[in-house]
Design a protein around this motif. Structure first.
Motif: not given
Length: 200
Positions: A10-15
């Motif tokens: 939803g537009g938020q990055q998570y590694r």
């Protein structure tokens, strides 16, 4: 970064580490990161879901439990876990004790404020009924009776002495006070004894 997969939720990055994903091999993020679906390790995997709630999904993956703030709905997080096909135990999705305490305190403040408004309404109704009776002398009493539909919250949430005390805070400045009150919920009647007084 080796051993990690980049998600855009939803537009938020998570590694996320591959080792964490491997703890739930059948979940949607793990399958999305597999070689069959994701051949380019440098590109991100986009998921069209609520980005801010994904952090709680990760918390559950890491710890097998998640502690939610009061602003987050438990059912919404469960919906996210189900969407991602993550095995979960509902008993381990909880709100923090601090959040629950803050919510209770906040509700008490709101309830007390509403009760004050209701008592102000009661004071206004008493004065309106009293003025219709004309002039009073000091010590005169007037018995007022009306349907207490607007005051049922008072009846159920406060004792009569508390209602009288709070309502008199509004009435005393006008030279009158309630000396007694009787709520009859069964017959939906409110009987109030209103008395003229010289008290400040």
């Amino acid at each position: 970064m080796a051993g990690t997969v980049l998600f855009n939720v939803g537009g938020q990055q998570y590694r996320i580490s591959q080792s964490l994903l491997d703890t739930q091999p059948k979940c949607m993020p793990t399958r999305s990161a597999s070689e069959h679906w994701h051949s380019d390790d440098s590109s991100e995997i986009y998921i069209d879901r609520n980005g801010s709630r994904f952090q709680y999904v990760l918390d559950y993956l890491r710890d097998g439990r998640v502690v939610l703030p009061i602003s987050e709905c438990k059912e919404a997080i469960i919906s996210e876990l189900e969407y991602y096909s993550i095995d979960y135990n509902e008993d381990y999705i909880i709100h923090s004790s601090t959040s629950q305490s803050q919510a209770v305190d906040g509700m008490k403040i709101i309830q007390n404020t509403i009760m004050k408004w209701r008592c102000a309404d009661l004071a206004a109704d008493c004065m309106e009924a009293a003025w219709k009776e004309g002039k009073w002398r000091n010590g005169d009493k007037q018995y007022l009776s009306f349907e207490p539909n607007r005051f049922k919250e008072i009846c159920h949430n406060m004792k009569e002495k508390e209602v009288i005390m709070m309502t008199n805070e509004y009435l005393m400045s006008l030279g009158v006070k309630i000396s007694s009150m009787d709520f009859d919920i069964g017959h939906e009647r409110c009987r109030v004894t209103l008395q003229v007084t010289n008290e400040e």
